[in-house]
Design a protein around this motif. Structure first.
Motif, mmCIF file in Angstrom:
data_model
loop_
_atom_site.group_PDB
_atom_site.id
_atom_site.type_symbol
_atom_site.label_atom_id
_atom_site.label_comp_id
_atom_site.label_asym_id
_atom_site.label_seq_id
_atom_site.Cartn_x
_atom_site.Cartn_y
_atom_site.Cartn_z
ATOM 1 N N ILE A 1 0.846 -1.194 0.000
ATOM 2 C CA ILE A 1 0.000 0.000 0.000
ATOM 3 C C ILE A 1 0.878 1.239 0.000
ATOM 4 N N THR A 2 1.896 1.230 0.852
ATOM 5 C CA THR A 2 2.800 2.372 0.970
ATOM 6 C C THR A 2 3.537 2.635 -0.335
ATOM 7 N N GLN A 3 3.811 1.586 -1.090
ATOM 8 C CA GLN A 3 4.496 1.740 -2.375
ATOM 9 C C GLN A 3 3.576 2.271 -3.467
ATOM 10 N N GLY A 4 2.284 2.361 -3.183
ATOM 11 C CA GLY A 4 1.357 2.934 -4.152
ATOM 12 C C GLY A 4 0.600 1.928 -4.994
ATOM 13 N N PHE A 5 0.700 0.645 -4.667
ATOM 14 C CA PHE A 5 -0.061 -0.355 -5.404
ATOM 15 C C PHE A 5 -1.536 -0.220 -5.068
ATOM 16 N N THR A 6 -2.389 -0.451 -6.036
ATOM 17 C CA THR A 6 -3.834 -0.427 -5.800
ATOM 18 C C THR A 6 -4.252 -1.739 -5.131
ATOM 19 N N ASN A 7 -5.443 -1.755 -4.568
ATOM 20 C CA ASN A 7 -5.954 -2.985 -3.961
ATOM 21 C C ASN A 7 -5.984 -4.116 -4.985
ATOM 22 N N TRP A 8 -6.428 -3.799 -6.188
ATOM 23 C CA TRP A 8 -6.492 -4.815 -7.247
ATOM 24 C C TRP A 8 -5.100 -5.377 -7.531
ATOM 25 N N GLU A 9 -4.093 -4.502 -7.632
ATOM 26 C CA GLU A 9 -2.729 -4.958 -7.902
ATOM 27 C C GLU A 9 -2.197 -5.830 -6.758
ATOM 28 N N ILE A 10 -2.492 -5.447 -5.529
ATOM 29 C CA ILE A 10 -2.034 -6.225 -4.382
ATOM 30 C C ILE A 10 -2.713 -7.590 -4.355
ATOM 31 N N ALA A 11 -4.021 -7.614 -4.582
ATOM 32 C CA ALA A 11 -4.755 -8.886 -4.584
ATOM 33 C C ALA A 11 -4.230 -9.813 -5.680
ATOM 34 N N THR A 12 -4.006 -9.265 -6.862
ATOM 35 C CA THR A 12 -3.504 -10.053 -7.983
ATOM 36 C C THR A 12 -2.109 -10.589 -7.686
ATOM 37 N N ARG A 13 -1.255 -9.731 -7.175
ATOM 38 C CA ARG A 13 0.124 -10.103 -6.860
ATOM 39 C C ARG A 13 0.180 -11.144 -5.746
ATOM 40 N N SER A 14 -0.782 -11.090 -4.825
ATOM 41 C CA SER A 14 -0.797 -11.989 -3.671
ATOM 42 C C SER A 14 -1.643 -13.246 -3.904
ATOM 43 N N TYR A 15 -2.297 -13.322 -5.065
ATOM 44 C CA TYR A 15 -3.152 -14.464 -5.401
ATOM 45 C C TYR A 15 -4.283 -14.660 -4.395
ATOM 46 N N ILE A 16 -4.914 -13.561 -3.991
ATOM 47 C CA ILE A 16 -6.059 -13.634 -3.083
ATOM 48 C C ILE A 16 -7.206 -12.815 -3.669
ATOM 49 N N SER A 17 -8.402 -13.049 -3.163
ATOM 50 C CA SER A 17 -9.557 -12.303 -3.646
ATOM 51 C C SER A 17 -9.546 -10.890 -3.072
ATOM 52 N N MET A 18 -10.293 -10.013 -3.698
ATOM 53 C CA MET A 18 -10.397 -8.640 -3.226
ATOM 54 C C MET A 18 -11.005 -8.598 -1.824
ATOM 55 N N ASN A 19 -11.993 -9.438 -1.563
ATOM 56 C CA ASN A 19 -12.600 -9.476 -0.228
ATOM 57 C C ASN A 19 -11.594 -9.924 0.837
ATOM 58 N N SER A 20 -10.783 -10.914 0.514
ATOM 59 C CA SER A 20 -9.753 -11.359 1.463
ATOM 60 C C SER A 20 -8.748 -10.243 1.712
ATOM 61 N N LEU A 21 -8.349 -9.555 0.656
ATOM 62 C CA LEU A 21 -7.398 -8.465 0.806
ATOM 63 C C LEU A 21 -7.950 -7.383 1.732
ATOM 64 N N LYS A 22 -9.182 -6.986 1.506
ATOM 65 C CA LYS A 22 -9.789 -5.951 2.345
ATOM 66 C C LYS A 22 -9.844 -6.397 3.803
#
Length: 61
Positions: free
Chosen positions: A5-26
């Protein structure tokens, strides 16, 4: 998660990079913010506590 988050990645980018769903990320983000005692200042906390790298390469996105 906070460092991404601090690096400026969006939630979608973080979820994709982490192989998790958007709901799990949130859920993970809410949990992490509770643990560090912030509500909407995760980026500020991340910068203050050194999770921001020297620079971010655009090709990492």
């Amino acid at each position: 998660m906070i460092s991404l988050i601090t690096q400026g990645f969006t939630n979608w980018e973080i979820a994709t990079r982490s192989y998790i769903s958007m709901n799990s990320l949130k859920s993970y983000i809410r949990s992490a913010c509770r643990k560090i005692g912030v509500e909407r200042q995760a980026v500020r906390w991340g910068i203050e506590y050194g999770t921001l790298p020297p620079e971010r390469l655009d090709d990492e996105r």
